[in-house]
Design a protein around this motif. Structure first.
Motif, PDB file in Angstrom:
ATOM      1  N   ILE A  74       0.826  -1.223   0.000  1.00 54.82           N
ATOM      2  CA  ILE A  74       0.000   0.000   0.000  1.00 54.82           C
ATOM      3  C   ILE A  74       0.859   1.272   0.000  1.00 54.82           C
ATOM      4  N   ALA A  75       2.176   1.087  -0.040  1.00 57.72           N
ATOM      5  CA  ALA A  75       3.071   2.247   0.091  1.00 57.72           C
ATOM      6  C   ALA A  75       2.891   3.258  -1.037  1.00 57.72           C
ATOM      7  N   SER A  76       2.475   2.775  -2.215  1.00 56.04           N
ATOM      8  CA  SER A  76       2.367   3.707  -3.331  1.00 56.04           C
ATOM      9  C   SER A  76       0.912   4.113  -3.610  1.00 56.04           C
ATOM     10  N   LEU A  77      -0.007   3.680  -2.735  1.00 63.01           N
ATOM     11  CA  LEU A  77      -1.414   4.057  -2.934  1.00 63.01           C
ATOM     12  C   LEU A  77      -1.693   5.434  -2.330  1.00 63.01           C
ATOM     13  N   ARG A  78      -2.714   6.117  -2.890  1.00 62.91           N
ATOM     14  CA  ARG A  78      -3.173   7.374  -2.274  1.00 62.91           C
ATOM     15  C   ARG A  78      -3.936   7.049  -0.996  1.00 62.91           C
ATOM     16  N   THR A  79      -4.067   8.064  -0.130  1.00 56.55           N
ATOM     17  CA  THR A  79      -4.758   7.864   1.140  1.00 56.55           C
ATOM     18  C   THR A  79      -6.182   7.330   0.924  1.00 56.55           C
ATOM     19  N   ASP A  80      -6.911   7.894  -0.045  1.00 59.40           N
ATOM     20  CA  ASP A  80      -8.295   7.446  -0.240  1.00 59.40           C
ATOM     21  C   ASP A  80      -8.333   5.987  -0.705  1.00 59.40           C
ATOM     22  N   GLN A  81      -7.322   5.558  -1.457  1.00 55.66           N
ATOM     23  CA  GLN A  81      -7.266   4.151  -1.879  1.00 55.66           C
ATOM     24  C   GLN A  81      -6.967   3.236  -0.683  1.00 55.66           C
ATOM     25  N   ILE A  82      -6.160   3.746   0.245  1.00 51.64           N
ATOM     26  CA  ILE A  82      -5.842   2.966   1.454  1.00 51.64           C
ATOM     27  C   ILE A  82      -7.099   2.831   2.311  1.00 51.64           C
ATOM     28  N   VAL A  83      -7.878   3.916   2.399  1.00 43.12           N
ATOM     29  CA  VAL A  83      -9.154   3.868   3.131  1.00 43.12           C
ATOM     30  C   VAL A  83     -10.081   2.842   2.459  1.00 43.12           C
ATOM     31  N   GLU A  84     -10.132   2.866   1.136  1.00 45.40           N
ATOM     32  CA  GLU A  84     -10.990   1.901   0.413  1.00 45.40           C
ATOM     33  C   GLU A  84     -10.571   0.456   0.660  1.00 45.40           C
ATOM     34  N   ARG A  85      -9.265   0.238   0.856  1.00 47.82           N
ATOM     35  CA  ARG A  85      -8.789  -1.126   1.128  1.00 47.82           C
ATOM     36  C   ARG A  85      -9.239  -1.596   2.508  1.00 47.82           C
ATOM     37  N   GLY A  86      -9.565  -0.614   3.421  1.00 44.51           N
ATOM     38  CA  GLY A  86     -10.052  -1.017   4.741  1.00 44.51           C
ATOM     39  C   GLY A  86      -9.221  -0.531   5.913  1.00 44.51           C
ATOM     40  N   VAL A  87      -8.482   0.560   5.721  1.00 43.41           N
ATOM     41  CA  VAL A  87      -7.705   1.134   6.837  1.00 43.41           C
ATOM     42  C   VAL A  87      -8.288   2.510   7.147  1.00 43.41           C
ATOM     43  N   ALA A  88      -8.535   2.792   8.433  1.00 42.12           N
ATOM     44  CA  ALA A  88      -9.067   4.108   8.804  1.00 42.12           C
ATOM     45  C   ALA A  88      -8.259   4.672   9.964  1.00 42.12           C
ATOM     46  N   LEU A  89      -8.009   5.971   9.894  1.00 40.97           N
ATOM     47  CA  LEU A  89      -7.219   6.648  10.929  1.00 40.97           C
ATOM     48  C   LEU A  89      -8.119   7.524  11.788  1.00 40.97           C
ATOM     49  N   VAL A  90      -7.972   7.389  13.108  1.00 46.65           N
ATOM     50  CA  VAL A  90      -8.546   8.363  14.039  1.00 46.65           C
ATOM     51  C   VAL A  90      -7.368   9.246  14.441  1.00 46.65           C
ATOM     52  N   PRO A  91      -7.292  10.452  13.870  1.00 49.93           N
ATOM     53  CA  PRO A  91      -6.043  11.209  13.997  1.00 49.93           C
ATOM     54  C   PRO A  91      -5.827  11.798  15.384  1.00 49.93           C
ATOM     55  N   GLU A  92      -4.582  12.096  15.667  1.00 49.28           N
ATOM     56  CA  GLU A  92      -4.226  12.796  16.899  1.00 49.28           C
ATOM     57  C   GLU A  92      -5.000  14.124  16.931  1.00 49.28           C
ATOM     58  N   GLY A  93      -5.590  14.426  18.065  1.00 48.86           N
ATOM     59  CA  GLY A  93      -6.327  15.687  18.191  1.00 48.86           C
ATOM     60  C   GLY A  93      -7.697  15.647  17.532  1.00 48.86           C
ATOM     61  N   ARG A  94      -8.115  14.462  17.086  1.00 45.59           N
ATOM     62  CA  ARG A  94      -9.466  14.176  16.562  1.00 45.59           C
ATOM     63  C   ARG A  94      -9.768  14.788  15.201  1.00 45.59           C
ATOM     64  N   ARG A  95      -9.353  16.035  14.968  1.00 44.98           N
ATOM     65  CA  ARG A  95      -9.587  16.681  13.657  1.00 44.98           C
ATOM     66  C   ARG A  95     -11.036  16.574  13.192  1.00 44.98           C
ATOM     67  N   LEU A  96     -11.974  16.916  14.069  1.00 45.79           N
ATOM     68  CA  LEU A  96     -13.374  16.966  13.640  1.00 45.79           C
ATOM     69  C   LEU A  96     -13.614  18.235  12.847  1.00 45.79           C
ATOM     70  N   PHE A  97     -14.749  18.292  12.176  1.00 46.05           N
ATOM     71  CA  PHE A  97     -15.178  19.533  11.527  1.00 46.05           C
ATOM     72  C   PHE A  97     -16.037  20.242  12.570  1.00 46.05           C
ATOM     73  N   PRO A  98     -15.476  21.252  13.262  1.00 42.34           N
ATOM     74  CA  PRO A  98     -16.104  21.750  14.493  1.00 42.34           C
ATOM     75  C   PRO A  98     -17.488  22.359  14.298  1.00 42.34           C
ATOM     76  N   HIS A  99     -17.719  22.999  13.145  1.00 44.44           N
ATOM     77  CA  HIS A  99     -19.011  23.665  12.935  1.00 44.44           C
ATOM     78  C   HIS A  99     -20.051  22.736  12.325  1.00 44.44           C
ATOM     79  N   MET A 100     -19.620  21.606  11.848  1.00 43.03           N
ATOM     80  CA  MET A 100     -20.584  20.654  11.284  1.00 43.03           C
ATOM     81  C   MET A 100     -21.218  19.846  12.409  1.00 43.03           C
ATOM     82  N   THR A 101     -22.406  19.336  12.157  1.00 45.94           N
ATOM     83  CA  THR A 101     -23.091  18.566  13.204  1.00 45.94           C
ATOM     84  C   THR A 101     -22.401  17.216  13.395  1.00 45.94           C
TER      85      THR A 101
END
Ligand SMILES: Nc1ncnc2c1ncn2[C@@H]1O[C@H](COP(=O)(O)OP(=O)(O)OP(=O)(O)O)[C@@H](O)[C@H]1O
Ligand SMILES: [Mg+2]
Length: 243
Positions: A74-101
Motif C-alpha cells: 500500500i506504500a504507493s497508494l493514495r490515502t483514499d485508496q488505502i481507506v478503500e482497502r479497509g484502513v481508517a485513521l482516528v487522527p491525533e487531536g481528533r480533527r473533527l469539523f467543528p461547525h458541522m453537526t
C-alpha cells in the motif's frame, strides 16, 4: 507473510523511514499486526508515533520502507485508496469539523461509499456503540465534551467500514471514566472483527488493551513483545509506567 506466532499479518511494516527536511523522525521501524489483534505503539513525546501512523496512511510524501496491508503493497497508494482497502485513521487531536453537526461528521467517514444500506447500518452500529451521541446528532461537534468528540472521531472512522483502525492517542486529556469507556469500546470493536493499531503515551492503558506492543524512542523500536511481558519489564515501568 506470517507472524512469529503463525498468524497471518494484516499489517506489515518494514524499514519505515520518515523525514521532515533534514530531520529523521522514524529511522527504520519494523512492525507486524497479526490478524485479529490489538497492537500498541507506545513512546514519549516526539518518539515518532504519529509519523508512523501518517506514513501508513500515506498522508506524508517521501516516506521509505515497505507497508503491506492484507498482503498488498500500500506504500504507493493514495490515502483514499488505502481507506478503500479497509484502513481508517482516528487522527491525533481528533480533527473533527467543528461547525458541522455530529451526524455530518459521522457521514464524512463514509464519503467514499455508495452502498446506502450499508452506510445506514454502520451509522446505527456507531450509535449502538456510542449511545451518548444519539441525542447530539444535530449539534455542532464543537459543542460536545472532549470524550464525546473522541467518540465522534472513532465513529467517523468506523463509517468507512474498516478492517483496521489506527488510533492516535484516543485517551489523551480524558477523565478516567471516559478512558475506561474508550478502552472498552476498543475491545468491543476488536471482538466484532476490526483490528486496531493503538498509539498511546498512556502505556498502562495501551498495554492493558493490546496483546502485543512496540516501544519506540527517537524513531526506533527499542523494545517489543507481548503486552503481558512488557507490563512486567522493569525498563518499561521506569520509563513509561511512572513507577
Ligand atoms: N511537520 C513536521 N515538521 C518537522 N518536524 C516534525 C513534523 N512532525 C513531526 N516532526 C518531528 O518528528 C519527530 C516525531 O514526531 P511525531 O509527531 O511523529 O511524534 P509522536 O511520538 O507522535 O509525539 P507526540 O506524543 O507528542 O504526539 C519529532 O521530533 C517532531 O518534532
Ligand atoms: Mg503524536
Amino acid at each position: 507473510m506470517r507472524t512469529d506466532a503463525g498468524t497471518p499479518a494484516l499489517l506489515e511494516v518494514r524499514g519505515l523511514q520518515v523525514r521532515y527536511g533534514g530531520v529523521t523522525a522514524v529511522d527504520g521501524i519494523d512492525l507486524n499486526l497479526p490478524l485479529g489483534s490489538v497492537v500498541a505503539l507506545i513512546g514519549s513525546n516526539g518518539a515518532g508515533k504519529t509519523s508512523v501512523m501518517n506514513a501508513i496512511m500515506n498522508l506524508k510524501t517521501g516516506c521509505a520502507g515497505t507497508r503491506r496491508f492484507d498482503g498488498e503493497d500500500i506504500a504507493s497508494l493514495r490515502t483514499d485508496q488505502i481507506v478503500e482497502r479497509g484502513v481508517a485513521l482516528v487522527p491525533e487531536g481528533r480533527r473533527l469539523f467543528p461547525h458541522m453537526t455530529v451526524r455530518e461528521n459521522l457521514a464524512m467517514g463514509a464519503y467514499l461509499r455508495e452502498d446506502h444500506t450499508g452506510i445506514q447500518r454502520d451509522m446505527d452500529r456507531v450509535l449502538d456503540i456510542f449511545p451518548a451521541l444519539t441525542a447530539k446528532l444535530k449539534q455542532p461537534a464543537m459543542s460536545l465534551s472532549g470524550g464525546q468528540q473522541q467518540m465522534v472521531a472513532i465513529g467517523r472512522a468506523l463509517m468507512s467500514s474498516p478492517r483496521l483502525l489506527l488510533l492516535d492517542e484516543p485517551t489523551i486529556g480524558l477523565a478516567p471514566a471516559v478512558v475506561q469507556l474508550i478502552g472498552d469500546t476498543i475491545q468491543l470493536i476488536n471482538r466484532e472483527g476490526v483490528d486496531v493499531l493503538l498509539v498511546e503515551q498512556n502505556a498502562s492503558v495501551a498495554l492493558s488493551l493490546s496483546s502485543y506492543a512496540y516501544v519506540i524512542d527517537r524513531g526506533l523500536v527499542v523494545m517489543h513483545g507481548s503486552s503481558t511481558d512488557l507490563k512486567k519489564d522493569r525498563r518499561v515501568h521506569a520509563a513509561y509506567l511512572g513507577l
